[in-house]
Design an enzyme around this catalytic site. Sequence first.
Site, PDB file in Angstrom:
ATOM      1  CB  SER A 162      -0.933  -0.083   1.213  1.00 44.24           C
ATOM      2  OG  SER A 162      -1.818   0.969   1.222  1.00 44.24           O
ATOM      3  CG  ASN A 208       7.931  -8.613  13.289  1.00 45.15           C
ATOM      4  OD1 ASN A 208       7.825  -8.194  12.142  1.00 45.15           O
ATOM      5  ND2 ASN A 208       7.496  -9.814  13.657  1.00 45.15           N
ATOM      6  CB  THR A 226     -22.577  30.542  31.622  1.00 43.46           C
ATOM      7  OG1 THR A 226     -23.733  31.271  32.008  1.00 43.46           O
ATOM      8  CG2 THR A 226     -21.408  30.893  32.543  1.00 43.46           C
ATOM      9  CG  HIS A 227     -26.163  28.348  29.782  1.00 41.78           C
ATOM     10  ND1 HIS A 227     -26.601  27.042  29.864  1.00 41.78           N
ATOM     11  CD2 HIS A 227     -25.831  28.710  31.039  1.00 41.78           C
ATOM     12  CE1 HIS A 227     -26.552  26.649  31.134  1.00 41.78           C
ATOM     13  NE2 HIS A 227     -26.079  27.646  31.872  1.00 41.78           N
ATOM     14  CB  SER A 245     -16.460  34.775  -1.148  1.00 37.31           C
ATOM     15  OG  SER A 245     -17.424  34.542  -2.144  1.00 37.31           O
ATOM     16  CE1 TYR A 294       4.618  -6.256  12.529  1.00 36.60           C
ATOM     17  CE2 TYR A 294       4.013  -8.169  11.202  1.00 36.60           C
ATOM     18  CZ  TYR A 294       4.238  -6.803  11.312  1.00 36.60           C
ATOM     19  OH  TYR A 294       4.073  -5.992  10.214  1.00 36.60           O
ATOM     20  CE  LYS A 315       5.418   1.982   9.484  1.00 36.88           C
ATOM     21  NZ  LYS A 315       6.067   1.210   8.407  1.00 36.88           N
TER      22      LYS A 315
HETATM   23  N1  ARG Z   1       6.150  -2.521   7.137  1.00 32.82           N
HETATM   24  C1  ARG Z   1       6.044  -3.480   8.193  1.00 32.82           C
HETATM   25  C2  ARG Z   1       5.302  -2.869   9.398  1.00 32.82           C
HETATM   26  O1  ARG Z   1       5.215  -1.702   9.481  1.00 32.82           O
HETATM   27  C3  ARG Z   1       7.396  -3.917   8.608  1.00 32.82           C
HETATM   28  C4  ARG Z   1       7.400  -5.179   9.395  1.00 32.82           C
HETATM   29  C5  ARG Z   1       7.092  -6.350   8.527  1.00 32.82           C
HETATM   30  N2  ARG Z   1       7.098  -7.545   9.289  1.00 32.82           N
HETATM   31  C6  ARG Z   1       6.558  -8.693   8.874  1.00 32.82           C
HETATM   32  N3  ARG Z   1       6.609  -9.721   9.658  1.00 32.82           N
HETATM   33  N4  ARG Z   1       5.946  -8.741   7.715  1.00 32.82           N
HETATM   34  O2  ARG Z   1       4.807  -3.583  10.225  1.00 32.82           O
END
Ligand code: ARG
Length: 457
Positions: free
Chosen positions: A21, A110, A155-156, A278, A318, A326
């Site tokens: 992504s 991780n 107030t109010h 505007s 993980y 993120k």
């Molecule tokens: N881009 C991944 C994240 O932010 C990095 C870690 C990937 N780890 C994995 N086990 N696929 O989590």
Amino acid sequence: MAKLWQKDYSLDSLMEEFTVSNDYILDQELVISDCLASIAHARGLMDIGILDEDELASLEQGLSEIIVLRQEDNFPITRQDEDCHTAIEGYLTAKLGETGKKIHTGRSRNDQVQTALRLWMREFSIRLCRETGVFAQALLDFSKKYEFVPMPGRTHMQIAMPSSVGLWAASYAEEFYDEAQRLMQLSWTLDQSPLGSAASYGVPLPLDRTFTADQMGFTRVQNNVLYANNSRGKFEAMLLDCCDYIALTASKLAQDLILFTLPEFGYFSLPVQLCTGSSIMPQKKNPDGLELARSRSSVVSSCATRVKSIIRSLPSGYNRDFQDTKEPLMVGTKTTWQLVQIMQRMLEGLEVHQDKLIAACVPELYATDVVLQKVLAGGNFRDSYKDIGLHLDSVQGMDPFETIKSRTSLGTTGNLGLDEDELFVRLMVDGCDDILASYAETYENLCGLEAVQAVLY
Ligand code: ARG
């Protein structure tokens, strides 16, 4: 570069687009902290005999080069790379061959991403704390300047009691101060190193986690390796919650300013440079910045909620879901950072119209003061209240300046306690400066470069 987990097949392209992504774009913000953490990790590897001195020196050199490239906005990360961790290892391997291939010994992406994020969030919490403190200082300066300028208290939203511009501004200063303090408290939680926790369960190598934590200037190791990974997203949510309160207060301040700068009120006005126009109505001078401050506040709030929703049902260890925390982290923190700055700009440009403020202090504003005068003359409160309530026409206007000075209890218009407020805020801002200076020193000890910042906002 090939993926770190690449073996004998390549990933389906749709799956690549779906799994990566925009993470590779977001990761630009983590490049510097990842390099710093990688230097600490490499030093730890030399300590246990995995790298020799020359290998460590060349890895440190390569990682410092990447920091400089990133500072020049010249360190590309592609979708095929997946993330900054791959791009960084790719750079080192292309440059150093065999040595580059050793850097990942004893770590997983991780704990690598956790460590980069931890360094980043630790620094951001203090930067935002400082910025919010500086804004509180500006509000206190404003309060001092207009300490005895009368303003109707509401107030109010209805006319209530005599107040002052000083009281209004200092109320926000104290509110932002408390919110900045929450960041300071959170920075203690953030100040623990997850490095060495690997995929979530440690590794059968004698990694010295205390040594690497110390190299990165963390006061302690995040002890349990599973918790070190499970706290992904959780600490982000805590940080975003702090942001949310700051944004919420900025939104309320924006709303006050929208109201008080309305021509019908006219208490304050904003310079044209901070207003938009505007396309059809030539007379318009719109407070779009203030309106967007309100809406951005809800963006920040949604980021905090989004992170908590993502992690709420995750099993231990993980999970790739973490990656999706993120974006809200980056959007929420950056938005809050901008909000504090834009509100500061608005405050700097704000003009105060004392004539309008005094004209707004209509006789009914003093009704309670008149009741209390009767009490001081020997009447009981309830009968005096009823008497005035039934004869509101008899309430005369008072001198607004005298009225606000006559309130002498702590925190009221005649005794705002601004000196104490200023002292506390200054101590906080100075404390942040010291902490940021210590981070810069830690970074310099790692990469040999001066004035490095992990956070690029
Ligand atoms: N881009 C991944 C994240 O932010 C990095 C870690 C990937 N780890 C994995 N086990 N696929 O989590």
